[in-house]
Design an enzyme around this catalytic site. Sequence first.
Site, PDB file in Angstrom:
ATOM      1  N   ARG A  18      13.763  34.065  55.940  1.00  7.76           N
ATOM      2  CA  ARG A  18      13.268  33.182  55.690  1.00  7.76           C
ATOM      3  C   ARG A  18      11.687  32.879  55.736  1.00  7.76           C
ATOM      4  NH1 ARG A  18      10.548  28.529  58.290  1.00  7.76           N
ATOM      5  NH2 ARG A  18      12.316  29.121  60.142  1.00  7.76           N
TER       6      ARG A  18
ATOM      7  N   CYS B 106      18.567  37.962  63.983  1.00  8.64           N
ATOM      8  CA  CYS B 106      19.197  37.104  65.226  1.00  8.64           C
ATOM      9  C   CYS B 106      21.359  38.032  64.428  1.00  8.64           C
ATOM     10  CB  CYS B 106      19.576  35.835  65.611  1.00  8.64           C
ATOM     11  SG  CYS B 106      18.179  35.665  66.932  1.00  8.64           S
TER      12      CYS B 106
ATOM     13  N   GLU C 298      27.940  32.101  68.710  1.00 10.50           N
ATOM     14  CA  GLU C 298      28.133  31.847  67.650  1.00 10.50           C
ATOM     15  C   GLU C 298      29.632  33.195  67.203  1.00 10.50           C
ATOM     16  OE1 GLU C 298      26.408  31.280  65.195  1.00 10.50           O
ATOM     17  OE2 GLU C 298      24.500  31.122  66.139  1.00 10.50           O
TER      18      GLU C 298
ATOM     19  N   HIS D  15      23.253  31.578  70.433  1.00 12.04           N
ATOM     20  CA  HIS D  15      21.290  30.801  70.611  1.00 12.04           C
ATOM     21  C   HIS D  15      21.541  30.230  71.163  1.00 12.04           C
ATOM     22  CE1 HIS D  15      21.583  32.697  65.560  1.00 12.04           C
ATOM     23  NE2 HIS D  15      20.382  32.652  66.467  1.00 12.04           N
TER      24      HIS D  15
END
Length: 215
Positions: A89, A142, A79, A165
Amino acid sequence: MILLTGFEPFGDQEVNPSWAAALRARDILRSEGHKVEALELPCVFGEAATVLLDAVKTLTPDVVLCAGLAGGRDRVSLERVAINCDDARIPDNKGQRPIDQEVVPGGPAAYFSTLPIKAALRNLQIAGIKGEVSQSAGTYVCNHVFYALMNALSGKAGVRAGFVHLPFLPEQVPAGSLTASMPLESMAAGIAVVVRTAVQAPVDGPRDSRVPIPR
């Protein structure tokens, strides 16, 4: 000192490969003579960042690599950017579901990883491990942890930190499914490659890790 982190299971998953991979990578790196600690983070907004930053303060690591699950991806994702936004979400493990909230009120819009991510990508490829540079760590726990970490380390020279990830484990994917997965040993080896690169190589280029808020 190297600090590795992974997450507890969340959502409908019974296992989180990020924690299993962090533990295995710890053992690999320790066998090579590195001083390494691994820490399991709760999948909870706020609490996860507090647990991580307390460990950083106590251990004063030179390298911090946090890992999390990105189900559906097929490779180790390095990342690049953490953004100052919590937007869930699904609820976290304590039922919290922030919408468009700042991780750090009044903080910069984003931070760059201070890991040498392009050098790490090259070394992943040399090792035969699928990898990529990702431009988004999402807006779930995260990214929350990634941003909080980089904010806490902002301006502290000499500490390399960032986030990766990881895909599902093969056993998390239903038989016959086309959903991507990766063996645990490959994930752990990938984490070890990233850590070795951070220890041995300089960052990809001189820059301030903060991304200014557009005006």
